[in-house]
Design a protein around this motif. Structure first.
Motif, mmCIF file in Angstrom:
data_model
loop_
_atom_site.group_PDB
_atom_site.id
_atom_site.type_symbol
_atom_site.label_atom_id
_atom_site.label_comp_id
_atom_site.label_asym_id
_atom_site.label_seq_id
_atom_site.Cartn_x
_atom_site.Cartn_y
_atom_site.Cartn_z
ATOM 1 N N THR A 60 -7.201 9.966 3.084
ATOM 2 C CA THR A 60 -7.600 9.582 4.433
ATOM 3 C C THR A 60 -8.161 8.180 4.381
ATOM 4 O OG1 THR A 60 -9.832 10.459 4.131
ATOM 5 C CG2 THR A 60 -8.184 11.947 5.081
ATOM 6 N N GLU A 73 -3.675 7.301 -4.509
ATOM 7 C CA GLU A 73 -3.869 6.803 -3.156
ATOM 8 C C GLU A 73 -4.909 7.654 -2.448
ATOM 9 O OE1 GLU A 73 -0.109 6.875 -1.217
ATOM 10 O OE2 GLU A 73 0.615 5.112 -2.254
ATOM 11 N N CYS A 125 -8.236 4.088 6.445
ATOM 12 C CA CYS A 125 -7.377 3.169 7.174
ATOM 13 C C CYS A 125 -7.005 2.007 6.271
ATOM 14 C CB CYS A 125 -8.077 2.671 8.430
ATOM 15 S SG CYS A 125 -9.609 1.812 8.119
ATOM 16 N N HIS A 126 -5.918 1.385 6.626
ATOM 17 C CA HIS A 126 -5.485 0.188 5.924
ATOM 18 C C HIS A 126 -4.873 -0.744 6.944
ATOM 19 C CE1 HIS A 126 -1.225 1.535 5.990
ATOM 20 N NE2 HIS A 126 -1.752 2.724 5.834
ATOM 21 N N LYS A 154 -1.219 1.432 1.153
ATOM 22 C CA LYS A 154 -2.416 2.258 1.186
ATOM 23 C C LYS A 154 -3.340 1.850 0.057
ATOM 24 C CE LYS A 154 -0.531 6.361 3.333
ATOM 25 N NZ LYS A 154 -0.292 7.796 3.209
ATOM 26 N N LYS A 155 -4.621 1.881 0.342
ATOM 27 C CA LYS A 155 -5.601 1.498 -0.672
ATOM 28 C C LYS A 155 -5.899 2.661 -1.600
ATOM 29 C CE LYS A 155 -8.160 -2.208 1.440
ATOM 30 N NZ LYS A 155 -9.481 -2.696 1.787
ATOM 31 N N ARG A 156 -6.200 2.296 -2.826
ATOM 32 C CA ARG A 156 -6.685 3.261 -3.794
ATOM 33 C C ARG A 156 -8.189 3.076 -3.917
ATOM 34 N NH1 ARG A 156 -3.316 0.901 -8.583
ATOM 35 N NH2 ARG A 156 -4.228 -0.873 -7.571
#
Length: 122
Positions: A17, A14, A19-20, A26-28
């Motif tokens: 830092t 992950e 934003c999502h 959470k973005k990878r």
């Protein structure tokens, strides 16, 4: 590949830092990579095999970038044409003229405001 190797950590871990979207996971880095490859019309299921050959990868990314830029420019050109071709507002059939300075107003309230501010009114 082993879990402690840096490429695997970067691609599958992950992001620390960033934003999502609200209530989204959470973005990878891999998720962002898929998004950008899709925008460039690159099959993201085969990106790892494409990346294994440097020349093929470089050629693919160069073509994807050119494709993305052309698409972006076409979209911007269409938006500009749409803005420029946007029909002008239809003028009302009735116009109102100031008796003092012969100013044309498009509405009665406009004429009233103009007469209030008209310097020739007195």
């Amino acid at each position: 590949m082993e879990d402690h190797r840096l490429p695997k950590i970067v691609l599958y871990g992950e992001l620390a830092t960033g934003c999502h979207k609200r209530s989204a996971p959470k973005k990878r880095h891999k998720d962002s990579l898929k998004q950008y490859l899709t925008l460039g019309h690159v099959d993201y299921h085969q990106w790892s095999t494409l990346a294994s050959n440097w020349n093929t990868w470089r050629h693919t990314i160069h073509d994807a970038t050119a494709s993305f830029e052309n698409t972006r420019r076409i979209i911007l050109k269409e938006k500009r044409q749409h803005r420029k071709n946007h029909s002008l507002p239809i003028l009302p059939k009735e116009t109102f003229r100031c008796a003092f300075c012969d100013q044309t107003c498009l509405s009665c309230i406009g004429l009233f405001s103009h007469k209030h501010a008209c310097s020739k009114h007195g």
